[in-house]
Design an enzyme around this catalytic site. Structure first.
Site, PDB file in Angstrom:
ATOM      1  CE  LYS A   1     -10.365   0.252   5.568  1.00 51.00           C
ATOM      2  NZ  LYS A   1      -9.140  -0.503   5.835  1.00 51.00           N
TER       3      LYS A   1
ATOM      4  CD  GLU B   1      -3.044   1.140   2.169  1.00 44.23           C
ATOM      5  OE1 GLU B   1      -3.860   2.075   2.196  1.00 44.23           O
ATOM      6  OE2 GLU B   1      -3.118   0.146   2.913  1.00 44.23           O
TER       7      GLU B   1
END
Length: 450
Positions: free
Chosen positions: A266, A249
């Site tokens: 997410k 990420e």
């Protein structure tokens, strides 16, 4: 330092992997490695560095090779960036490298405990090693660049001796969840109670997996990087603290012309060896209204965080709900871009935006308070950030998920996910293991019961 004149010299043509190279340098302190989207860089011999542990700030200046003296002055980030410098590279080119823990970042806004280990390290590096087409190549802007080059060459020549001098990494206890499933269920229900009461919309609830170990965590790095193939992986050692990142990420890219990009993750589904089953898993994520709702909450939070420092009207969302596939999981990823205002200091903007919204929840401050209440232990570096800034303000910082921390004989791995009112407890509990199971299984191969 003369930032306009660079010493450049090939160190070794042999294609040592980063772990082999780092093991040769393991006797040196605060050596740091970043994969940096396949632009591997190893930085060493920081000219100065700042360290925070147990809320005590310490600043050190290098007085000679690998010798440091404490200095009362802290790094002046107001004058760190030199706008006259233009970085012709898309990666590290001399500047600042380090990490900021979740604990340190969250304490800017809420009162939380801090893990008993370094919570921030920021070093200024004028000497670094890159993997080029010719091999591992040394770059330096320092007056004693030749002497530093010789130290590294000697370390490479003595690699067998260096490898024998350190204790081999071994788990003395297997890495297991600190929470039982019952404890997770209790925390999950408390999160949903807070959501129903209107305290928050989403909480990123995580749980810790712990072990005891001896030896250098560095021994494990190549195996973990091969397992995860993570674009934002890295490694840092400070005395008896080691941080291993296998992160997929990005938090913030600071690009040329003051452009900034953040890519929150997410939404997660596991990968499968069977191609048909793997595609079904991916399609489930693509069409998951629950994960889309979760993702857009964090996109809105990050748009708000960036807008504080961005030129009016520059905040955009060019990608929403894209699917990125990694070795163990599929992730739902969005992208937010903006242009920093001319007067904004990139480091101050980074610190203000941390911790990232994808690993707190919304609204952020109340989410961090609930996390502190429910999780039962400080996160440490997990969910903080690791990365770099060049002197011209360009740089890249990750979110420290899929990370392993070792301090003295304590090893810590975390995993979790966003909880909303639509979340299913069993599915969320399973998602923790989907994210970390392969790493735990690999880590436990170093457990040697007596």
């Amino acid at each position: 330092m003369n930032k306009s004149v660079i010493f450049e010299k090939l160190l070794i043509k042999q294609q040592l992997n980063p772990t082999q190279f780092l093991l040769c340098l393991s006797h040196l302190n605060h050596v740091v490695y970043l994969k940096n989207l396949n632009h591997p860089v190893i930085a060493l011999f920081a000219s100065e560095y700042m360290l925070i542990q147990n809320q005590k700030i310490q600043k050190f200046n290098r007085t000679s090779l690998n010798q440091y003296q404490q200095n009362a002055e802290s790094i002046d980030f107001n004058h760190f960036f030199k706008k006259s410098l233009q970085n012709s590279h898309s990666d590290f080119n001399g500047g600042l490298i380090g990490f900021i823990s979740y604990d340190e970042a969250a304490q800017q806004q809420v009162n939380i405990r801090s893990k008993n280990q370094p919570s921030l390290f920021l070093g200024i590096y004028y000497s670094y090693i890159k993997l080029t087409d010719q091999g591992w190549t040394f770059f330096s802007y320092e007056h004693d660049a030749e002497a530093i080059f010789q130290v590294i060459q000697e370390a490479l020549q003595d690699k067998d001796k260096q490898n024998k001098n350190h204790q081999t990494f071994t788990l003395t206890q297997p890495c297991t969840a600190r929470w039982s499933q019952h404890q997770y269920v209790t925390a999950f229900k408390q999160v949903q109670d807070y959501i129903r009461a209107g305290d928050c919309y989403q909480i990123n609830l995580t749980q810790e997996f712990t072990a005891k170990a001896q030896g250098l965590l560095l021994d494990t790095t190549e195996a973990f990087w091969q397992l995860t193939d993570a674009p934002y992986s890295g490694y840092l050692k400070i005395d008896d603290f080691e941080l291993l990142s296998c992160s997929p990420e990005l938090f913030i890219d600071f690009e040329a012309d003051r452009k900034i990009t953040t890519k929150p993750i997410k939404g997660t589904m596991p990968r499968h060896k069977d191609a048909e089953q793997d595609e079904q898993s991916k399609q489930s994520l693509i069409h998951s209204k629950k994960d889309q709702a979760e993702n857009v909450m964090i996109v809105d939070l990050l748009r708000n965080d960036l807008s504080v420092y961005a030129e009016t009207g520059s905040v955009k969302t060019p990608k929403l709900f894209e699917i990125e596939s990694f070795n163990q999981v599929h992730h739902m990823v969005s992208e937010v871009t903006a242009t920093l205002r001319e007067e904004v200091n990139p480091f101050h903007m980074l610190m203000s935006a941390l911790p990232g919204g994808s690993i707190t929840g919304a609204p952020k401050i109340r989410a961090m308070q609930i996390i502190e209440e429910l999780e039962g232990a400080p996160r440490g570096a997990y969910c903080g950030s690791m990365g770099y800034f060049n002197f011209d303000g360009t740089g890249s910082w990750n979110i420290l998920i899929r990370s392993i921390q070792k301090y003295q004989d304590n090893v810590s791995v975390w995993a979790g996910g966003g909880i909303t009112i639509a979340s299913d407890c069993d599915a969320e509990y399973q998602e923790c293991f989907d994210k970390v199971e392969a790493m735990l299984k690999l880590l436990n191969t170093w457990y040697k019961p007596e």
